[in-house]
Design a protein around this motif. Structure first.
Motif, PDB file in Angstrom:
ATOM      1  N   THR A  20       1.054  -1.737  -0.046  1.00  0.00           N
ATOM      2  CA  THR A  20       0.003  -0.142   0.291  1.00  0.00           C
ATOM      3  C   THR A  20       0.905   1.405  -0.119  1.00  0.00           C
ATOM      4  O   THR A  20       0.550   2.222  -0.265  1.00  0.00           O
ATOM      5  CB  THR A  20      -0.882  -0.351   1.354  1.00  0.00           C
ATOM      6  OG1 THR A  20      -1.814  -0.825   1.037  1.00  0.00           O
ATOM      7  CG2 THR A  20      -2.135   1.277   1.323  1.00  0.00           C
ATOM      8  N   VAL A  21       1.655   1.698   0.857  1.00  0.00           N
ATOM      9  CA  VAL A  21       3.022   1.451   0.853  1.00  0.00           C
ATOM     10  C   VAL A  21       3.222   2.162  -0.192  1.00  0.00           C
ATOM     11  O   VAL A  21       3.975   3.458  -0.841  1.00  0.00           O
ATOM     12  CB  VAL A  21       4.001   2.332   2.143  1.00  0.00           C
ATOM     13  CG1 VAL A  21       5.180   2.872   2.043  1.00  0.00           C
ATOM     14  CG2 VAL A  21       2.510   2.130   3.418  1.00  0.00           C
ATOM     15  N   SER A  22       3.820   1.051  -1.249  1.00  0.00           N
ATOM     16  CA  SER A  22       4.256   1.719  -2.184  1.00  0.00           C
ATOM     17  C   SER A  22       3.697   2.134  -2.943  1.00  0.00           C
ATOM     18  O   SER A  22       3.648   2.664  -3.862  1.00  0.00           O
ATOM     19  CB  SER A  22       5.616  -0.220  -3.166  1.00  0.00           C
ATOM     20  OG  SER A  22       5.821   0.336  -4.305  1.00  0.00           O
ATOM     21  N   ARG A  23       2.307   2.002  -3.250  1.00  0.00           N
ATOM     22  CA  ARG A  23       1.643   2.369  -4.289  1.00  0.00           C
ATOM     23  C   ARG A  23       0.960   3.845  -4.408  1.00  0.00           C
ATOM     24  O   ARG A  23       1.114   4.370  -5.447  1.00  0.00           O
ATOM     25  CB  ARG A  23      -0.080   1.416  -4.435  1.00  0.00           C
ATOM     26  CG  ARG A  23       0.371  -0.368  -4.846  1.00  0.00           C
ATOM     27  CD  ARG A  23      -1.212  -0.835  -4.567  1.00  0.00           C
ATOM     28  NE  ARG A  23      -0.798  -2.661  -5.266  1.00  0.00           N
ATOM     29  CZ  ARG A  23      -0.872  -3.501  -4.801  1.00  0.00           C
ATOM     30  NH1 ARG A  23      -1.439  -3.235  -3.636  1.00  0.00           N
ATOM     31  NH2 ARG A  23      -0.778  -4.462  -5.494  1.00  0.00           N
ATOM     32  N   ALA A  24       0.574   4.263  -3.439  1.00  0.00           N
ATOM     33  CA  ALA A  24       0.395   5.224  -2.485  1.00  0.00           C
ATOM     34  C   ALA A  24       1.713   6.373  -3.006  1.00  0.00           C
ATOM     35  O   ALA A  24       1.897   7.508  -3.257  1.00  0.00           O
ATOM     36  CB  ALA A  24       0.534   5.284  -0.787  1.00  0.00           C
ATOM     37  N   LEU A  25       3.160   5.816  -2.931  1.00  0.00           N
ATOM     38  CA  LEU A  25       4.195   6.397  -2.846  1.00  0.00           C
ATOM     39  C   LEU A  25       3.922   6.551  -4.709  1.00  0.00           C
ATOM     40  O   LEU A  25       5.125   7.499  -5.302  1.00  0.00           O
ATOM     41  CB  LEU A  25       5.592   6.009  -2.902  1.00  0.00           C
ATOM     42  CG  LEU A  25       5.699   5.696  -1.361  1.00  0.00           C
ATOM     43  CD1 LEU A  25       6.501   5.585  -0.906  1.00  0.00           C
ATOM     44  CD2 LEU A  25       5.949   7.323  -1.260  1.00  0.00           C
ATOM     45  N   HIS A  26       3.662   5.853  -5.956  1.00  0.00           N
ATOM     46  CA  HIS A  26       4.412   5.724  -6.723  1.00  0.00           C
ATOM     47  C   HIS A  26       2.665   6.302  -7.781  1.00  0.00           C
ATOM     48  O   HIS A  26       2.215   6.223  -8.621  1.00  0.00           O
ATOM     49  CB  HIS A  26       4.074   4.375  -7.120  1.00  0.00           C
ATOM     50  CG  HIS A  26       5.535   3.743  -6.758  1.00  0.00           C
ATOM     51  ND1 HIS A  26       6.096   3.509  -6.462  1.00  0.00           N
ATOM     52  CD2 HIS A  26       6.895   4.170  -7.978  1.00  0.00           C
ATOM     53  CE1 HIS A  26       7.282   2.672  -6.329  1.00  0.00           C
ATOM     54  NE2 HIS A  26       8.103   3.351  -7.452  1.00  0.00           N
ATOM     55  N   HIS A  28      -0.897   5.315  -7.947  1.00  0.00           N
ATOM     56  CA  HIS A  28      -1.651   3.839  -7.851  1.00  0.00           C
ATOM     57  C   HIS A  28      -2.963   4.743  -8.225  1.00  0.00           C
ATOM     58  O   HIS A  28      -3.534   5.228  -6.288  1.00  0.00           O
ATOM     59  CB  HIS A  28      -1.469   2.642  -7.313  1.00  0.00           C
ATOM     60  CG  HIS A  28      -1.539   1.523  -8.102  1.00  0.00           C
ATOM     61  ND1 HIS A  28      -2.912   1.795  -7.617  1.00  0.00           N
ATOM     62  CD2 HIS A  28      -0.895   1.131  -9.732  1.00  0.00           C
ATOM     63  CE1 HIS A  28      -3.557   0.411  -8.591  1.00  0.00           C
ATOM     64  NE2 HIS A  28      -2.821   0.019  -9.440  1.00  0.00           N
ATOM     65  N   PRO A  29      -3.921   4.932  -9.226  1.00  0.00           N
ATOM     66  CA  PRO A  29      -5.166   5.205  -8.254  1.00  0.00           C
ATOM     67  C   PRO A  29      -5.882   4.752  -8.085  1.00  0.00           C
ATOM     68  O   PRO A  29      -7.104   5.129  -7.297  1.00  0.00           O
ATOM     69  CB  PRO A  29      -5.395   4.610 -10.150  1.00  0.00           C
ATOM     70  CG  PRO A  29      -5.168   4.002 -10.642  1.00  0.00           C
ATOM     71  CD  PRO A  29      -3.806   3.609  -9.731  1.00  0.00           C
ATOM     72  N   SER A  30      -5.829   3.072  -6.823  1.00  0.00           N
ATOM     73  CA  SER A  30      -6.180   2.890  -6.013  1.00  0.00           C
ATOM     74  C   SER A  30      -6.285   2.655  -5.150  1.00  0.00           C
ATOM     75  O   SER A  30      -7.127   2.449  -4.419  1.00  0.00           O
ATOM     76  CB  SER A  30      -5.723   0.884  -6.406  1.00  0.00           C
ATOM     77  OG  SER A  30      -4.842   0.330  -5.933  1.00  0.00           O
ATOM     78  N   ILE A  31      -5.086   4.090  -4.281  1.00  0.00           N
ATOM     79  CA  ILE A  31      -5.264   3.798  -3.309  1.00  0.00           C
ATOM     80  C   ILE A  31      -6.303   5.670  -3.076  1.00  0.00           C
ATOM     81  O   ILE A  31      -6.284   5.729  -4.006  1.00  0.00           O
ATOM     82  CB  ILE A  31      -3.450   3.880  -3.404  1.00  0.00           C
ATOM     83  CG1 ILE A  31      -2.868   2.984  -3.545  1.00  0.00           C
ATOM     84  CG2 ILE A  31      -3.008   4.889  -1.975  1.00  0.00           C
ATOM     85  CD1 ILE A  31      -3.454   1.704  -2.460  1.00  0.00           C
ATOM     86  N   GLY A  32      -6.602   5.777  -1.861  1.00  0.00           N
ATOM     87  CA  GLY A  32      -7.334   6.811  -2.077  1.00  0.00           C
ATOM     88  C   GLY A  32      -6.343   8.140  -1.522  1.00  0.00           C
ATOM     89  O   GLY A  32      -5.208   8.043  -1.610  1.00  0.00           O
ATOM     90  N   LEU A  33      -6.894   9.108  -1.782  1.00  0.00           N
ATOM     91  CA  LEU A  33      -5.998  10.037  -1.824  1.00  0.00           C
ATOM     92  C   LEU A  33      -5.357  10.580   0.224  1.00  0.00           C
ATOM     93  O   LEU A  33      -4.668  10.741   0.246  1.00  0.00           O
ATOM     94  CB  LEU A  33      -7.203  11.674  -1.561  1.00  0.00           C
ATOM     95  CG  LEU A  33      -6.187  13.195  -1.623  1.00  0.00           C
ATOM     96  CD1 LEU A  33      -5.400  13.363  -2.856  1.00  0.00           C
ATOM     97  CD2 LEU A  33      -7.576  13.755  -2.118  1.00  0.00           C
ATOM     98  N   VAL A  34      -6.837  10.198   1.445  1.00  0.00           N
ATOM     99  CA  VAL A  34      -6.396  10.438   2.131  1.00  0.00           C
ATOM    100  C   VAL A  34      -4.835   9.330   2.363  1.00  0.00           C
ATOM    101  O   VAL A  34      -4.135  10.414   3.478  1.00  0.00           O
ATOM    102  CB  VAL A  34      -7.385  10.047   3.102  1.00  0.00           C
ATOM    103  CG1 VAL A  34      -6.900   9.984   4.656  1.00  0.00           C
ATOM    104  CG2 VAL A  34      -8.118  10.869   3.357  1.00  0.00           C
TER     105      VAL A  34
END
Length: 83
Positions: A20-26, A28-34
């Protein structure tokens, strides 16, 4: 010497998975804005920087070019510096 922060440390602090952290740092559209904002905040607090060597290792490429240079003592390959 300070320990370099990792994705796992950010994940542990936020109680989320490292993926989740990796996706958020990149972004990724599946990770929410918050979640993305929380991850980015903790990453900046810890002075997190991507390990470029690890990225290249994962991608199996380094973007490095090798050059073979002939023997410099051979006069054929030497160009006089006339300016």
């Amino acid at each position: 010497m300070e320990k370099i922060p990792t994705i796992k440390e950010i994940a542990k602090r936020l109680k989320v998975s490292p993926s989740t952290v990796s996706r958020a740092l990149h972004g990724h559209p599946s990770i929410g804005l918050v979640t993305t904002m929380r991850v980015n905040k903790v990453a900046s607090e810890l002075n997190y920087e991507r390990n470029q060597t690890a990225v290249f290792f994962k991608q199996r490429k380094t973007l490095t070019i090798g050059v073979i240079v002939p023997d410099f003592s051979d006069a054929f390959f030497l160009r006089p510096l006339v300016g």
